[in-house]
Design an enzyme around this catalytic site. Structure first.
Site, PDB file in Angstrom:
ATOM      1  N   ASN A   1      63.431  21.122 -25.846  1.00  0.00           N
ATOM      2  CA  ASN A   1      62.538  21.655 -24.980  1.00  0.00           C
ATOM      3  C   ASN A   1      61.076  20.879 -25.873  1.00  0.00           C
ATOM      4  O   ASN A   1      60.250  22.145 -25.561  1.00  0.00           O
ATOM      5  CB  ASN A   1      62.210  22.713 -24.181  1.00  0.00           C
ATOM      6  CG  ASN A   1      62.051  23.800 -25.476  1.00  0.00           C
ATOM      7  OD1 ASN A   1      62.686  23.481 -26.137  1.00  0.00           O
ATOM      8  ND2 ASN A   1      61.813  24.830 -24.785  1.00  0.00           N
TER       9      ASN A   1
ATOM     10  N   ASP B   1      66.642  32.162 -30.505  1.00  0.00           N
ATOM     11  CA  ASP B   1      65.629  31.400 -29.582  1.00  0.00           C
ATOM     12  C   ASP B   1      64.656  32.092 -29.945  1.00  0.00           C
ATOM     13  O   ASP B   1      63.331  32.616 -30.105  1.00  0.00           O
ATOM     14  CB  ASP B   1      65.456  32.712 -27.912  1.00  0.00           C
ATOM     15  CG  ASP B   1      64.983  31.246 -27.180  1.00  0.00           C
ATOM     16  OD1 ASP B   1      64.479  30.354 -27.373  1.00  0.00           O
ATOM     17  OD2 ASP B   1      64.809  32.461 -25.903  1.00  0.00           O
TER      18      ASP B   1
END
Length: 433
Positions: free
Chosen positions: A96, A307
């Site tokens: 992303n 993450d």
């Protein structure tokens, strides 16, 4: 003739054993032999592992190194440095980025930037072109470029037919997997933190747990139908975890990861942490934390992944509603898990190395990492001092960003040395030049 490297006096830990102190001898990037402590040969370099544990290097399969397009927040150099300091010898970047990593040329460009980094940096690629959720990327070409993990991370693939086609594509690409950010986009639209008491108290819209459950349920059924491999990114709720558990009992090819923050923090911590406590999926309830902790210990959940989501201060120094979601974590992962679960007796050292190294490597198809520490294996290793106490200071970490939720927390357990392909990249808690 002197060996390249001897790691002296540490106890080996892996899912099969904890040994007495040994010397690990490394030649040409591989473990050549393991002998009782003190019996190692002369070496060009020796790393002291006394009173420490020698383990397979840790593997983090969800990091955001913001390359390309976001290097004010992080770049590969700073992200890989933090990974190495945390004992992470391999990691998988998420796509992303701006632009998204969705073509073989983009994959090659990013991997070229990682050449010489103190961590083996891999990249995933987008499921859909531009992560727009409209048409699939060329899975076969991306696979040939080295991609094994396909994900639109940050955006859920909401279209049933697209997700089914993506899962079906993994059947013909050995070792590949579709990883999903499992939150229904319509259900979380405008949501800021977990839907519940804290969101109401702070006057912001919530992101309901049902949004995760809905997507995980659908995706498991698609995986069942296609026989494709499905992985749940940063699973955050007890109900979704139960769906994963049942799917495994049904022999569906499903795996799931959980972050350190979802194993420790709750929605109540958002009021203390402010915008640092905002992430997607959000921090949940204490009951979710307790269920996820049990699941990572008993094997229902497969792996820990951070993450790692660094953000420039300008993206966090705003309102909770407008702040970018995410927390840093790659450098602190092992110490947080050790402190919270192993040092407290909830998790064995053997299970620890399974969830932070071996299972992540299997999920992401990283063949050179996550091995037993034995002769013939690649020398990708972490030497971990299980009793060292240290306090996290945001400005003392390698990340270019400061949005760690662990600032000021004292932890037990710290990486002493990290060895990548037989080369020390961290020695005595310091990056090697």
């Amino acid at each position: 003739m002197a060996a390249d490297l001897v790691i002296s006096g540490g106890c080996l830990v892996d899912p099969e054993r904890v040994t007495q102190p040994v010397d690990v001898v490394v030649e040409d990037g591989r473990i050549s032999t393991i002998v009782p402590a003190g019996e190692g040969p002369p070496a060009r370099r020796t790393l002291d592992a006394s009173a420490a544990l020698v383990m397979s290097g840790f593997v983090d399969i969800q990091v955001h190194f913001r390359t390309p397009g976001g290097t004010d927040s992080e770049d590969i150099a700073s992200g890989a440095a933090g990974a190495a300091m945390g004992g992470v010898t391999a990691c998988v970047m998420m796509p992303n980025t701006t632009p998204a990593i969705d073509t073989p040329d983009m994959v090659r460009e990013v991997l070229a930037l990682a050449t010489g980094a103190p961590c083996d940096v891999r990249t995933s690629a987008a499921i859909t072109v531009g992560r727009a959720g409209e048409r699939l990327t060329d899975f076969a070409a991306l696979y040939d470029a080295g991609v094994r993990v396909f994900t639109d991370d940050g955006d859920c693939v909401a279209d049933d037919a697209l997700m089914e086609a993506a899962l079906a594509a993994t059947v013909g690409l050995p070792g590949s997997v579709v990883s999903q950010h499992a939150e229904d986009p319509q259900m979380v639209a405008g949501g800021v933190i977990n839907e519940g008491l804290v969101a109401r108290r702070l006057g912001v819209r919530g992101r309901p747990a049902a949004a995760e459950v809905s997507v995980v349920r659908r995706d498991i059924e698609l995986a069942r139908r296609t026989s494709g491999r499905y992985h749940v990114l940063h699973l955050s709720t007890a109900d979704a975890m139960e769906l994963v558990a049942q799917a495994k009992r049904d022999n569906v090819a499903v795996s799931a990861e959980v972050t350190p923050q979802h194993l420790v923090l709750t929605e109540d911590d958002v009021e203390r942490l402010g915008t640092t406590g905002k992430m997607n999926p959000p921090l949940r309830l204490r009951s979710d934390v307790e269920a996820l902790r049990r699941a990572i210990v008993d094997g229902t959940l497969d792996a820990v992944a951070t993450d790692h989501a660094p953000h420039h201060a300008s993206l966090k120094d705003t309102s909770l509603r407008d702040a970018a979601p995410g927390m840093t974590g790659v450098e602190t992962m092992a110490s947080v898990i050790w402190s919270e679960l192993v040092a407290t007796g909830a998790m064995s050292p053997a299970r620890f190395i399974e969830v932070v190294s071996m299972a992540p490597a299997r999920i992401a198809g990283i063949a050179e990492h996550g091995h037993l520490v034995e002769a013939g294996m690649p020398a990708n290793l972490a030497v971990f001092d299980p009793t060292q106490r240290w306090t996290i200071h945001a400005d003392g970490l390698q990340s270019r960003s400061r949005n760690t939720p662990w600032a000021g927390r004292e932890l037990t357990g710290k990486v002493r040395h990290t060895v990548l392909a037989g080369r020390p990249v961290v020695s005595g808690g310091e990056l090697c030049g």
